[in-house]
Design an enzyme around this catalytic site. Structure first.
Site, PDB file in Angstrom:
ATOM      1  N   TYR A 114       0.852  -1.190   0.000  1.00  0.00           N
ATOM      2  CA  TYR A 114       0.000   0.000   0.000  1.00  0.00           C
ATOM      3  C   TYR A 114       0.887   1.239   0.000  1.00  0.00           C
ATOM      4  O   TYR A 114       1.971   1.232  -0.563  1.00  0.00           O
ATOM      5  CB  TYR A 114      -1.054  -0.064   1.127  1.00  0.00           C
ATOM      6  CG  TYR A 114      -2.225   0.797   0.730  1.00  0.00           C
ATOM      7  CD1 TYR A 114      -2.980   0.488  -0.405  1.00  0.00           C
ATOM      8  CD2 TYR A 114      -2.519   1.959   1.415  1.00  0.00           C
ATOM      9  CE1 TYR A 114      -3.994   1.309  -0.841  1.00  0.00           C
ATOM     10  CE2 TYR A 114      -3.548   2.790   0.982  1.00  0.00           C
ATOM     11  CZ  TYR A 114      -4.276   2.459  -0.149  1.00  0.00           C
ATOM     12  OH  TYR A 114      -5.272   3.290  -0.586  1.00  0.00           O
ATOM     13  N   ARG A 166      -8.342  10.954  -8.210  1.00  0.00           N
ATOM     14  CA  ARG A 166      -7.494  11.599  -7.191  1.00  0.00           C
ATOM     15  C   ARG A 166      -6.743  10.495  -6.446  1.00  0.00           C
ATOM     16  O   ARG A 166      -7.057  10.171  -5.317  1.00  0.00           O
ATOM     17  CB  ARG A 166      -8.363  12.435  -6.237  1.00  0.00           C
ATOM     18  CG  ARG A 166      -7.602  13.497  -5.503  1.00  0.00           C
ATOM     19  CD  ARG A 166      -7.929  13.496  -4.018  1.00  0.00           C
ATOM     20  NE  ARG A 166      -7.623  12.208  -3.409  1.00  0.00           N
ATOM     21  CZ  ARG A 166      -7.846  11.919  -2.142  1.00  0.00           C
ATOM     22  NH1 ARG A 166      -8.388  12.779  -1.345  1.00  0.00           N
ATOM     23  NH2 ARG A 166      -7.537  10.731  -1.634  1.00  0.00           N
ATOM     24  N   LYS A 180      -5.967  -1.896  -1.332  1.00  0.00           N
ATOM     25  CA  LYS A 180      -6.886  -1.742  -0.186  1.00  0.00           C
ATOM     26  C   LYS A 180      -7.509  -3.090   0.173  1.00  0.00           C
ATOM     27  O   LYS A 180      -7.684  -3.427   1.338  1.00  0.00           O
ATOM     28  CB  LYS A 180      -7.987  -0.734  -0.518  1.00  0.00           C
ATOM     29  CG  LYS A 180      -7.583   0.709  -0.172  1.00  0.00           C
ATOM     30  CD  LYS A 180      -8.236   1.198   1.107  1.00  0.00           C
ATOM     31  CE  LYS A 180      -7.416   2.154   1.905  1.00  0.00           C
ATOM     32  NZ  LYS A 180      -7.731   3.555   1.906  1.00  0.00           N
ATOM     33  N   GLU A 201     -13.168   5.028  -3.047  1.00  0.00           N
ATOM     34  CA  GLU A 201     -11.778   5.321  -2.753  1.00  0.00           C
ATOM     35  C   GLU A 201     -11.179   6.234  -3.818  1.00  0.00           C
ATOM     36  O   GLU A 201     -11.289   5.958  -5.013  1.00  0.00           O
ATOM     37  CB  GLU A 201     -11.020   3.973  -2.752  1.00  0.00           C
ATOM     38  CG  GLU A 201      -9.660   4.024  -2.149  1.00  0.00           C
ATOM     39  CD  GLU A 201      -9.674   4.270  -0.656  1.00  0.00           C
ATOM     40  OE1 GLU A 201     -10.556   3.775   0.049  1.00  0.00           O
ATOM     41  OE2 GLU A 201      -8.768   4.989  -0.199  1.00  0.00           O
ATOM     42  N   ASP A 202     -10.558   7.303  -3.381  1.00  0.00           N
ATOM     43  CA  ASP A 202      -9.783   8.171  -4.272  1.00  0.00           C
ATOM     44  C   ASP A 202     -10.563   8.739  -5.461  1.00  0.00           C
ATOM     45  O   ASP A 202     -10.037   8.845  -6.578  1.00  0.00           O
ATOM     46  CB  ASP A 202      -8.495   7.460  -4.733  1.00  0.00           C
ATOM     47  CG  ASP A 202      -7.474   7.393  -3.593  1.00  0.00           C
ATOM     48  OD1 ASP A 202      -7.787   7.899  -2.493  1.00  0.00           O
ATOM     49  OD2 ASP A 202      -6.389   6.842  -3.786  1.00  0.00           O
ATOM     50  N   ASP A 234     -13.982   5.949   2.441  1.00  0.00           N
ATOM     51  CA  ASP A 234     -12.896   5.852   3.424  1.00  0.00           C
ATOM     52  C   ASP A 234     -12.141   7.166   3.584  1.00  0.00           C
ATOM     53  O   ASP A 234     -11.714   7.509   4.681  1.00  0.00           O
ATOM     54  CB  ASP A 234     -11.929   4.734   3.027  1.00  0.00           C
ATOM     55  CG  ASP A 234     -10.862   4.545   4.088  1.00  0.00           C
ATOM     56  OD1 ASP A 234     -11.237   4.388   5.258  1.00  0.00           O
ATOM     57  OD2 ASP A 234      -9.668   4.595   3.752  1.00  0.00           O
ATOM     58  N   ASP A 235     -11.983   7.908   2.485  1.00  0.00           N
ATOM     59  CA  ASP A 235     -11.226   9.170   2.569  1.00  0.00           C
ATOM     60  C   ASP A 235     -11.934  10.155   3.492  1.00  0.00           C
ATOM     61  O   ASP A 235     -11.292  11.014   4.102  1.00  0.00           O
ATOM     62  CB  ASP A 235     -11.082   9.800   1.172  1.00  0.00           C
ATOM     63  CG  ASP A 235     -10.415   8.833   0.207  1.00  0.00           C
ATOM     64  OD1 ASP A 235      -9.355   8.296   0.562  1.00  0.00           O
ATOM     65  OD2 ASP A 235     -10.965   8.584  -0.876  1.00  0.00           O
ATOM     66  N   ASN A 265      -0.864  14.295   3.518  1.00  0.00           N
ATOM     67  CA  ASN A 265       0.030  13.348   2.845  1.00  0.00           C
ATOM     68  C   ASN A 265       0.411  13.886   1.480  1.00  0.00           C
ATOM     69  O   ASN A 265      -0.344  14.683   0.919  1.00  0.00           O
ATOM     70  CB  ASN A 265      -0.702  12.009   2.643  1.00  0.00           C
ATOM     71  CG  ASN A 265      -1.029  11.342   3.963  1.00  0.00           C
ATOM     72  OD1 ASN A 265      -0.230  11.321   4.875  1.00  0.00           O
ATOM     73  ND2 ASN A 265      -2.228  10.800   4.050  1.00  0.00           N
TER      74      ASN A 265
HETATM   75  P1  NAD Z   1      -9.393  19.086  -0.008  1.00  0.00           P
HETATM   76  O1  NAD Z   1      -8.799  19.612  -1.240  1.00  0.00           O
HETATM   77  O2  NAD Z   1     -10.837  18.686  -0.006  1.00  0.00           O
HETATM   78  O3  NAD Z   1      -9.211  20.163   1.148  1.00  0.00           O
HETATM   79  C1  NAD Z   1      -8.076  20.950   1.333  1.00  0.00           C
HETATM   80  C2  NAD Z   1      -8.466  22.111   2.216  1.00  0.00           C
HETATM   81  O4  NAD Z   1      -7.282  22.841   2.526  1.00  0.00           O
HETATM   82  C3  NAD Z   1      -9.441  23.095   1.560  1.00  0.00           C
HETATM   83  O5  NAD Z   1     -10.382  23.528   2.500  1.00  0.00           O
HETATM   84  C4  NAD Z   1      -8.539  24.259   1.154  1.00  0.00           C
HETATM   85  O6  NAD Z   1      -9.222  25.502   1.108  1.00  0.00           O
HETATM   86  C5  NAD Z   1      -7.549  24.223   2.298  1.00  0.00           C
HETATM   87  N1  NAD Z   1      -6.333  24.942   1.955  1.00  0.00           N
HETATM   88  C6  NAD Z   1      -5.626  24.895   0.814  1.00  0.00           C
HETATM   89  N2  NAD Z   1      -4.613  25.772   0.867  1.00  0.00           N
HETATM   90  C7  NAD Z   1      -4.678  26.381   2.055  1.00  0.00           C
HETATM   91  C8  NAD Z   1      -3.917  27.378   2.687  1.00  0.00           C
HETATM   92  N3  NAD Z   1      -2.858  27.923   2.087  1.00  0.00           N
HETATM   93  N4  NAD Z   1      -4.272  27.769   3.919  1.00  0.00           N
HETATM   94  C9  NAD Z   1      -5.345  27.216   4.535  1.00  0.00           C
HETATM   95  N5  NAD Z   1      -6.108  26.255   3.989  1.00  0.00           N
HETATM   96  C10 NAD Z   1      -5.777  25.852   2.763  1.00  0.00           C
HETATM   97  O7  NAD Z   1      -8.471  17.874   0.443  1.00  0.00           O
HETATM   98  P2  NAD Z   1      -8.809  16.708   1.493  1.00  0.00           P
HETATM   99  O8  NAD Z   1      -9.310  15.504   0.792  1.00  0.00           O
HETATM  100  O9  NAD Z   1      -9.618  17.258   2.597  1.00  0.00           O
HETATM  101  O10 NAD Z   1      -7.337  16.321   1.991  1.00  0.00           O
HETATM  102  C11 NAD Z   1      -6.498  17.268   2.607  1.00  0.00           C
HETATM  103  C12 NAD Z   1      -5.212  16.603   3.032  1.00  0.00           C
HETATM  104  O11 NAD Z   1      -5.503  15.614   4.002  1.00  0.00           O
HETATM  105  C13 NAD Z   1      -4.469  15.877   1.915  1.00  0.00           C
HETATM  106  O12 NAD Z   1      -3.103  16.199   1.994  1.00  0.00           O
HETATM  107  C14 NAD Z   1      -4.651  14.418   2.219  1.00  0.00           C
HETATM  108  O13 NAD Z   1      -3.506  13.677   1.882  1.00  0.00           O
HETATM  109  C15 NAD Z   1      -4.801  14.441   3.720  1.00  0.00           C
HETATM  110  N6  NAD Z   1      -5.549  13.256   4.211  1.00  0.00           N
HETATM  111  C16 NAD Z   1      -4.960  12.509   5.181  1.00  0.00           C
HETATM  112  C17 NAD Z   1      -5.604  11.372   5.670  1.00  0.00           C
HETATM  113  C18 NAD Z   1      -4.955  10.562   6.770  1.00  0.00           C
HETATM  114  O14 NAD Z   1      -3.926  10.912   7.231  1.00  0.00           O
HETATM  115  N7  NAD Z   1      -5.509   9.485   7.226  1.00  0.00           N
HETATM  116  C19 NAD Z   1      -6.830  10.992   5.136  1.00  0.00           C
HETATM  117  C20 NAD Z   1      -7.431  11.810   4.158  1.00  0.00           C
HETATM  118  C21 NAD Z   1      -6.772  12.960   3.699  1.00  0.00           C
END
Ligand code: NAD
Length: 552
Positions: A102, A155, A173, A244-245, A267-268, A407
Site C-alpha cells: 500500500y 485523485r 486496499k 476510494e480516491d 474511506d477518505d 500526505n
Molecule cells: P481538499 O482539497 O478537499 O481540502 C483541502 C483544504 O485545505 C481546503 O479547505 C482548502 O481551502 C484548504 N487549503 C488549501 N490551501 C490552504 C492554505 N494555504 N491555507 C489554509 N487552507 C488551505 O483535500 P482533502 O481531501 O480534505 O485532503 C487534505 C489533506 O488531508 C491531503 O493532503 C490528504 O492527503 C490528507 N488526508 C490525510 C488522511 C490521513 O492521514 N488518514 C486521510 C485523508 C486525507
C-alpha cells in the site's frame, strides 16, 4: 467459507490447472497424496516444502531487494501465483509489507502501471459498458462478494488523475482487508470505473491501458455511477461498497447521494474521521482532559477536515453536549482564511461551522485569537505550521495536541521533529505519513501515524457479520471509541496514540465486534448473532493456511 474452495477445486478438470489458480495453488507444498490425486506428479520438483519454509524463502528475496517498486512487483507476482503464501507472508511481516503493498509504494506502482502490468486483477468497467454493467459484474468468477473497493482514478493518493492506472489502489486496499480483517480473498472485488482521464501525459502515452479520452462529466457521469450502484446491489447484494480516491467534489456528493440507499461508505472521508477522532480521544488520556472541553483549529476545511469535524460533533452529542455548542468548539481555516459568517460564498458544510467573529487570514493570528488546545493540519500545505505558530500554541497549552495529517510527507504541515523541538518535547503529535522517532536529549519520542487501516477493515468486517444494510456515521464513531480503548498504557507511555501495526488483526477484530454489536443495538442487524460474538468474529476471519485437498 470452505464452500468457495470446494466449488473451485471441483471445477478443475485437471490437476495441472490448480498450479495456475492462485486461490488454490500451494506450489512446492502439495503433499505426496495430493500430487497423486491431482495429477501433479512430475509437474513439481520432488522436495515438499512447508508453508513456513516457503515464507522464509519469500522474505529472504524480499529483504534482499533494495528497490521498493521491485518489491511491489515481486509481491504482486506472488499474489497472482499463490494467495495463501502471499497473505501468510504479509500478515507475518505487516510492518515491512504495508508500505510496499500500500502507501507509499502503491502510488509509484500506479504511476508506472502501464509498464509493470502483468496480469489483470479486478474488474475494469468503462463507459463503453454503459447499459451493460450487470453483465460485466456477472463475468467475475466468484459468486459471493463481500467487499468491493471502487475508484474512478481521479485523485489517486496525492498524485492526482491517474485514470485506469489507479487500479493499484482498490487492489492494495483489498489486500489490507484480507490481511488485517481476514476477509476471504475470494470475496474481495477491486473495481476501476474508467470514465476517461484528464491527465494529458496518459492521453498521449501509447502504452496507457485505459480509455484515451477526456473524463465524462455531469449527468452522463452520474447516470453511469447510478447504473453501477444499482447493478452491484442486484448482482452482489451482500457487498460493502467502499469508495476510494474519487476527486473531492464527487467523493462528498456521491457519499451523500448513496449513503441512505446502499451499503456504502467513503474511506477518505469517514475512515479518516474515525482514525483522527480516535487519536484525539486517546490524547485526552495523556492530558487527563475531556474532549468536550477542547477547542480545535482545523487548518484545511476540505472533505477530510469537515469529515473529522462532523464526527467530533457526533462524539460530543453522544456525551450530552448540544450540537450548536459542539460545533462552536471547531474553528475551520481554508485558503480564504478563518471560516466566519461574514464571508461570502461559503459551502453549506462550512457554513455549519462558521463563527461570528471578525475575519482573520494568517494562521498565527488565528491561533493567537482562538487559543486552541488542538491544531489539526488537513490542508495539503507542507510546512504551514511554522515555528511561531507552534510556539504560540505551546505558550498556552502544557501539552499542545498537533495533528499534521496531510500526505505525503512533503505536504505534512509540520514534521515530528519540529513539533517536538519547538514545544520542548511537550507536543502530542500524530501525522498522516510516517515519521521516524525523535530524540531530544535522553528522551525518545515516537510519533503516531493516523493510518486509515486501523479502521476500515474492522468496520467492513463488522458490517458484513451483522448484515447492516447501511453504514452510518454512528458505526465510525463506535470504531473510533473502540480503537482509542485499544491503545495500551505501555503504548501511551511511549507517546503512541495508536496500537502498533503488528496488532492490526486484533484491532480489526475488536472493531468488527463493536460495530456488529452497535448494529444489533440500533436495530440494523439483518441476522441474529451468537452471544459469544468475539469468538464468532474470530472464527469468520480468513486464516492463510493450506487446506488438505485430499480431504475435500
Ligand atoms: P481538499 O482539497 O478537499 O481540502 C483541502 C483544504 O485545505 C481546503 O479547505 C482548502 O481551502 C484548504 N487549503 C488549501 N490551501 C490552504 C492554505 N494555504 N491555507 C489554509 N487552507 C488551505 O483535500 P482533502 O481531501 O480534505 O485532503 C487534505 C489533506 O488531508 C491531503 O493532503 C490528504 O492527503 C490528507 N488526508 C490525510 C488522511 C490521513 O492521514 N488518514 C486521510 C485523508 C486525507
Amino acid at each position: 467459507m470452505m464452500a468457495d474452495y470446494k466449488r473451485l477445486i471441483n471445477a478443475l478438470p485437471h490437476g495441472s490447472q490448480i498450479l495456475h489458480e492462485p486461490l488454490l495453488n500451494k506450489g512446492t507444498s502439495f503433499s505426496d497424496a495430493e500430487r497423486d490425486q491431482l495429477g501433479l506428479r512430475g509437474l513439481l520438483p520432488p522436495r515438499i516444502l512447508s508453508l513456513e519454509t516457503q515464507k522464509e524463502k519469500i522474505l529472504e528475496n524480499f529483504f534482499a531487494m533494495e528497490n521498493d517498486l521491485e518489491k511491489y512487483i515481486f509481491m504482486i507476482a506472488l499474489q497472482d501465483r499463490n494467495e495463501t503464501l502471499f497473505y501468510h507472508t504479509v500478515i507475518d511481516e505487516i510492518e515491512a509489507m504495508m508500505p510496499i503493498i500500500y502507501t507509499p509504494t502503491v502510488g509509484q506502482a500506479c504511476q508506472e502501471y502501464d509498464h509493470i502490468f502483468r496480469r489483470p486483477r479486478g474488474l475494469y468497467i468503462s463507459i463503453q459498458d454503459r447499459n451493460n454493467i450487470k453483465t460485466i459484474l456477472g463475468n467475475w468468477p466468484n459468486s459471493t462478494v463481500e467487499v468491493i473497493v471502487v475508484t474512478d482514478g481521479e485523485r489517486i493518493l496525492g498524485l492526482g488523475d491517474l485514470g485506469a492506472n489507479g487500479m493499484g489502489i482498490p487492489v492494495g486496499k483489498l489486500s489490507l482487508y484480507t490481511s488485517c480483517a481476514g476477509i476471504d480473498p475470494s470475496r474481495c472485488l477491486p473495481i476501476t470505473l474508467d470514465v476517461g482521464t484528464n491527465n494529458t501525459t496518459l492521453l498521449k502515452n501509447p502504452l496507457y491501458l485505459g480509455l484515451q479520452q477526456e473524463r465524462l462529466r455531469g449527468n452522463e457521469y452520474d447516470s453511469f455511477v447510478d447504473e453501477f450502484m444499482a447493478a452491484v446491489a442486484e448482482v452482489f447484494p451482500e457487498a460493502v461498497i467502499q469508495f476510494e480516491d474519487f476527486a473531492n467534489a464527487n467523493a462528498a456528493r456521491l457519499l451523500q447521494k448513496y449513503r441512505d440507499s446502499y451499503r456504502t461508505f467513503n474511506d477518505d472521508i469517514q475512515g479518516t474521521a474515525a482514525v483522527a477522532l480516535a487519536g484525539l480521544m486517546t490524547s485526552m488520556k495523556v492530558t487527563s482532559q475531556a474532549l468536550e472541553n477542547q477547542t480545535l483549529v482545523f487548518y484545511g476545511a476540505g472533505t477530510a477536515g469537515i469529515g473529522i469535524g462532523k464526527l467530533f460533533v457526533q462524539a460530543l452529542i453522544e456525551k450530552g453536549i448540544p450540537e450548536y455548542k459542539a460545533r462552536s468548539q471547531c474553528w475551520f481555516v481554508d485558503s480564504g482564511g478563518l471560516v466566519v459568517k461574514s464571508r461570502e460564498g461559503l459551502s453549506a458544510d462550512k457554513m455549519e461551522f462558521a463563527h461570528d467573529h471578525h475575519h482573520l487570514k494568517e494562521l498565527l493570528e488565528i491561533v493567537q485569537a482562538v487559543r486552541p488546545t488542538i491544531l489539526i493540519g488537513i490542508s495539503g500545505q507542507g510546512n504551514s505550521f511554522t515555528q511561531p505558530v507552534i510556539e504560540a500554541l505551546a505558550g498556552f497549552n502544557d501539552q499542545p495536541i498537533i495533528f499534521a495529517l496531510s500526505n505525503p510527507t512533503s505536504k505534512s504541515e509540520c514534521t515530528a521533529e519540529k513539533a517536538y523541538h519547538w514545544t520542548g518535547g511537550r507536543a502530542i503529535f500524530a501525522s498522516g505519513s510516517p515519521f521516524e522517532p525523535v530524540q531530544i536529549n535522553d528522551l525518545s519520542f515516537i510519533p503516531s501515524q493516523g493510518n486509515n487501516v486501523y479502521v476500515f477493515p474492522g468496520v467492513g468486517l463488522g458490517v458484513i457479520i451483522s448484515g447492516a444494510p447501511r453504514i452510518p456515521d454512528s458505526l465510525f464513531l463506535t470504531a473510533a471509541k473502540t480503537l482509542s480503548k485499544l491503545t495500551s498504557s505501555e503504548d501511551l507511555s511511549r507517546g503512541r496514540l495508536y496500537p502498533p501495526l503488528h496488532h492490526i488483526r486484533e484491532v480489526s477484530k475488536e472493531i468488527a465486534v463493536a460495530v456488529a454489536r452497535k448494529a444489533v443495538q440500533d436495530g440494523m442487524a439483518a441476522v441474529s448473532l451468537p452471544a459469544d460474538l468475539d469468538h464468532y468474529v474470530a472464527s469468520r476471519m480468513y486464516d492463510p493456511v493450506y487446506s488438505d485437498y485430499t480431504a475435500v
